[in-house]
Design a protein around this motif. Structure first.
Motif, PDB file in Angstrom:
ATOM      1  N   ARG A 122       0.818  -1.215   0.000  1.00  0.00           N
ATOM      2  CA  ARG A 122       0.000   0.000   0.000  1.00  0.00           C
ATOM      3  C   ARG A 122       0.849   1.262   0.000  1.00  0.00           C
ATOM      4  N   GLY A 123       2.153   1.126   0.306  1.00  0.00           N
ATOM      5  CA  GLY A 123       3.013   2.286   0.212  1.00  0.00           C
ATOM      6  C   GLY A 123       3.258   2.732  -1.215  1.00  0.00           C
ATOM      7  N   ALA A 128      -4.586   4.449  -2.154  1.00  0.00           N
ATOM      8  CA  ALA A 128      -4.598   4.128  -0.730  1.00  0.00           C
ATOM      9  C   ALA A 128      -3.985   5.263   0.093  1.00  0.00           C
ATOM     10  N   GLN A 129      -2.912   5.868  -0.401  1.00  0.00           N
ATOM     11  CA  GLN A 129      -2.289   6.965   0.343  1.00  0.00           C
ATOM     12  C   GLN A 129      -3.153   8.218   0.316  1.00  0.00           C
ATOM     13  N   ALA A 130      -3.867   8.457  -0.786  1.00  0.00           N
ATOM     14  CA  ALA A 130      -4.772   9.606  -0.833  1.00  0.00           C
ATOM     15  C   ALA A 130      -5.923   9.434   0.162  1.00  0.00           C
ATOM     16  N   GLU A 131      -6.458   8.220   0.262  1.00  0.00           N
ATOM     17  CA  GLU A 131      -7.503   7.966   1.248  1.00  0.00           C
ATOM     18  C   GLU A 131      -6.968   8.119   2.669  1.00  0.00           C
ATOM     19  N   SER A 132      -5.756   7.646   2.903  1.00  0.00           N
ATOM     20  CA  SER A 132      -5.154   7.797   4.231  1.00  0.00           C
ATOM     21  C   SER A 132      -4.986   9.259   4.597  1.00  0.00           C
ATOM     22  N   LEU A 133      -4.503  10.059   3.654  1.00  0.00           N
ATOM     23  CA  LEU A 133      -4.336  11.487   3.907  1.00  0.00           C
ATOM     24  C   LEU A 133      -5.680  12.172   4.120  1.00  0.00           C
ATOM     25  N   LYS A 134      -6.685  11.734   3.389  1.00  0.00           N
ATOM     26  CA  LYS A 134      -8.026  12.312   3.541  1.00  0.00           C
ATOM     27  C   LYS A 134      -8.557  12.122   4.957  1.00  0.00           C
ATOM     28  N   PHE A 135      -8.432  10.915   5.498  1.00  0.00           N
ATOM     29  CA  PHE A 135      -8.949  10.656   6.835  1.00  0.00           C
ATOM     30  C   PHE A 135      -8.078  11.299   7.911  1.00  0.00           C
ATOM     31  N   CYS A 147       0.946  15.464   5.517  1.00  0.00           N
ATOM     32  CA  CYS A 147       1.549  15.289   4.192  1.00  0.00           C
ATOM     33  C   CYS A 147       2.961  14.730   4.305  1.00  0.00           C
ATOM     34  N   TYR A 148       3.738  15.221   5.253  1.00  0.00           N
ATOM     35  CA  TYR A 148       5.095  14.704   5.410  1.00  0.00           C
ATOM     36  C   TYR A 148       5.075  13.252   5.886  1.00  0.00           C
ATOM     37  N   GLY A 149       4.061  12.882   6.662  1.00  0.00           N
ATOM     38  CA  GLY A 149       3.934  11.481   7.063  1.00  0.00           C
ATOM     39  C   GLY A 149       3.670  10.570   5.880  1.00  0.00           C
ATOM     40  N   VAL A 150       2.817  11.018   4.944  1.00  0.00           N
ATOM     41  CA  VAL A 150       2.533  10.223   3.749  1.00  0.00           C
ATOM     42  C   VAL A 150       3.767  10.112   2.868  1.00  0.00           C
ATOM     43  N   VAL A 151       4.488  11.230   2.693  1.00  0.00           N
ATOM     44  CA  VAL A 151       5.697  11.207   1.852  1.00  0.00           C
ATOM     45  C   VAL A 151       6.744  10.269   2.450  1.00  0.00           C
ATOM     46  N   ARG A 152       6.922  10.316   3.757  1.00  0.00           N
ATOM     47  CA  ARG A 152       7.908   9.452   4.388  1.00  0.00           C
ATOM     48  C   ARG A 152       7.517   7.972   4.278  1.00  0.00           C
ATOM     49  N   PHE A 153       6.227   7.681   4.438  1.00  0.00           N
ATOM     50  CA  PHE A 153       5.769   6.293   4.331  1.00  0.00           C
ATOM     51  C   PHE A 153       5.974   5.753   2.916  1.00  0.00           C
ATOM     52  N   VAL A 154       5.715   6.593   1.916  1.00  0.00           N
ATOM     53  CA  VAL A 154       5.885   6.166   0.520  1.00  0.00           C
ATOM     54  C   VAL A 154       7.353   5.927   0.210  1.00  0.00           C
ATOM     55  N   ALA A 159       9.864   3.581  -3.001  1.00  0.00           N
ATOM     56  CA  ALA A 159       9.442   4.299  -4.201  1.00  0.00           C
ATOM     57  C   ALA A 159      10.569   5.218  -4.664  1.00  0.00           C
ATOM     58  N   LYS A 160      10.572   5.521  -5.971  1.00  0.00           N
ATOM     59  CA  LYS A 160      11.608   6.413  -6.495  1.00  0.00           C
ATOM     60  C   LYS A 160      11.343   7.866  -6.138  1.00  0.00           C
ATOM     61  N   GLY A 161      10.077   8.214  -6.016  1.00  0.00           N
ATOM     62  CA  GLY A 161       9.740   9.596  -5.688  1.00  0.00           C
ATOM     63  C   GLY A 161       8.282   9.713  -5.288  1.00  0.00           C
ATOM     64  N   CYS A 162       7.943  10.813  -4.643  1.00  0.00           N
ATOM     65  CA  CYS A 162       6.573  11.043  -4.204  1.00  0.00           C
ATOM     66  C   CYS A 162       6.312  12.545  -4.210  1.00  0.00           C
ATOM     67  N   GLU A 163       5.084  12.913  -4.542  1.00  0.00           N
ATOM     68  CA  GLU A 163       4.674  14.317  -4.528  1.00  0.00           C
ATOM     69  C   GLU A 163       3.243  14.401  -4.035  1.00  0.00           C
ATOM     70  N   VAL A 164       2.999  15.273  -3.069  1.00  0.00           N
ATOM     71  CA  VAL A 164       1.664  15.489  -2.500  1.00  0.00           C
ATOM     72  C   VAL A 164       1.331  16.969  -2.638  1.00  0.00           C
ATOM     73  N   ILE A 165       0.178  17.253  -3.248  1.00  0.00           N
ATOM     74  CA  ILE A 165      -0.284  18.627  -3.423  1.00  0.00           C
ATOM     75  C   ILE A 165      -1.632  18.764  -2.718  1.00  0.00           C
ATOM     76  N   VAL A 166      -1.731  19.751  -1.859  1.00  0.00           N
ATOM     77  CA  VAL A 166      -2.968  20.032  -1.118  1.00  0.00           C
ATOM     78  C   VAL A 166      -3.371  21.468  -1.420  1.00  0.00           C
ATOM     79  N   THR A 167      -4.615  21.662  -1.854  1.00  0.00           N
ATOM     80  CA  THR A 167      -5.102  22.994  -2.213  1.00  0.00           C
ATOM     81  C   THR A 167      -6.411  23.270  -1.490  1.00  0.00           C
ATOM     82  N   GLY A 168      -6.653  24.546  -1.207  1.00  0.00           N
ATOM     83  CA  GLY A 168      -7.898  24.956  -0.557  1.00  0.00           C
ATOM     84  C   GLY A 168      -7.620  25.892   0.602  1.00  0.00           C
ATOM     85  N   LYS A 169      -8.623  26.054   1.450  1.00  0.00           N
ATOM     86  CA  LYS A 169      -8.493  26.911   2.629  1.00  0.00           C
ATOM     87  C   LYS A 169      -7.775  26.135   3.733  1.00  0.00           C
ATOM     88  N   LEU A 170      -6.476  26.124   3.656  1.00  0.00           N
ATOM     89  CA  LEU A 170      -5.702  25.366   4.625  1.00  0.00           C
ATOM     90  C   LEU A 170      -5.599  26.106   5.949  1.00  0.00           C
TER      91      LEU A 170
END
Length: 287
Positions: A122-123, A128-135, A147-154, A159-170
């Motif tokens: 699942r890494g 699966a990682q998007a759902e994990s980040l969502k919850f 987000c850093y937790g997901v990147v580190r887990f991947v 994995a060769k690389g990972c990128e997470v983008i979050v947009t909205g009213k953070l």
């Protein structure tokens, strides 16, 4: 069960109700459609099925669905991280989902079967990682920490690389985008399509909708289990050079081979001369 069926039939995403009647045909009649209409019908079927399973199995690590059509029946393989929750107690939940799909898409009895398949790693699964980040975000965890937790887990999953983008009213009323990445990521060309696994999710937060995009650069696997079999175009493999033979050794080997060939030729006896034929008296008399 009845609530799930009513929600599925009357949801705004049930786009088949607004399409021509040819797209609402059963699987048996769909085989007689033209090629263009068949592709459209298959795409709509997959989109609506994916929307149903994503809404129903999101908490169970839903990671995609695969539809296999055979002459006798249609097989639907549900990929998830927790397959036991998908199956339910004594297989009750998977039977309920099978009944909903059969009634919604007008399948005959026994013409559709649902199976659950566990995600191997699942890494390396973007959905699966998007759902994990969502919850994690719904649970109130800080965006940067989640987000850093997901990147580190991947990255720990090789994995060769990972990128997470979050947009909205953070934070606050001003919407913005935050990008977190690590490793090597190819976004263009054929390698970007083959090696990159991407997933998009929408989180309904109290302050508004937050968009999540997770992209994972898969590793190369010759067996095709953890990543694509096809190697990258710019990867150069340098082979070990062959052991070189010195000129003196080569000349000595050639001389030894020539001497051996001469000895073999001398050892072979010369062929004996054929016996002389008796003289013909007719030839001697001049006839």
């Amino acid at each position: 069960m009845l609530t799930l069926l009513l929600w599925f039939l009357f949801s705004p995403l049930c786009v088949v109700r607004f399409l021509p009647s040819t797209l609402k045909m059963s699987a048996a009649r769909r085989s007689r459609l033209s090629t263009k209409r068949k592709f459209v019908a298959d795409g709509v079927f997959y989109a609506e099925l994916n929307e149903l399973l994503n809404g129903e199995l999101a908490e169970d690590g839903y990671a995609g669905v695969e539809v296999r059509t055979t002459p006798h029946r249609t097989e639907i393989i549900i990929r998830a991280t927790r397959t036991q929750n998908v199956l339910g107690e004594k297989g009750q939940r998977i039977r309920e989902l099978t009944s909903v799909v059969q009634k919604r898409f007008d399948f005959a009895d026994g013409a559709v079967e649902l199976y659950a398949e566990r995600v191997a790693n699942r890494g390396l699964c973007a959905q699966a990682q998007a759902e994990s980040l969502k919850f994690k975000l719904l649970g109130g965890l800080a965006v940067r920490r989640a987000c850093y937790g997901v990147v580190r887990f991947v990255m720990e999953a090789e994995a060769k690389g990972c990128e997470v983008i979050v947009t909205g009213k953070l934070r606050g009323q001003r919407a913005k985008a935050m990008k977190f990445g690590d490793g090597y990521m190819i976004k263009t060309g054929n390698a970007g399509q083959v090696y990159t696994d991407t997933a998009v999710r929408h989180v309904m937060m109290r302050q508004g909708v937050i968009g999540i995009r997770v992209a994972i650069m898969l590793p190369h696997d010759p067996k095709g289990l953890r990543g694509p079999k096809i190697p990258l175009d710019d990867v150069v493999t340098i082979m070990e050079p062959k052991e070189e033979v010195s000129p003196e050794t080569l000349l000595a080997q050639q001389a030894a081979a020539a001497a051996h060939a001469a000895a073999m030729a001398a050892a072979v006896p010369a062929p004996a001369a054929p016996p002389a034929m008796p003289e013909d008296p007719n030839v001697a008399a001049g006839f």
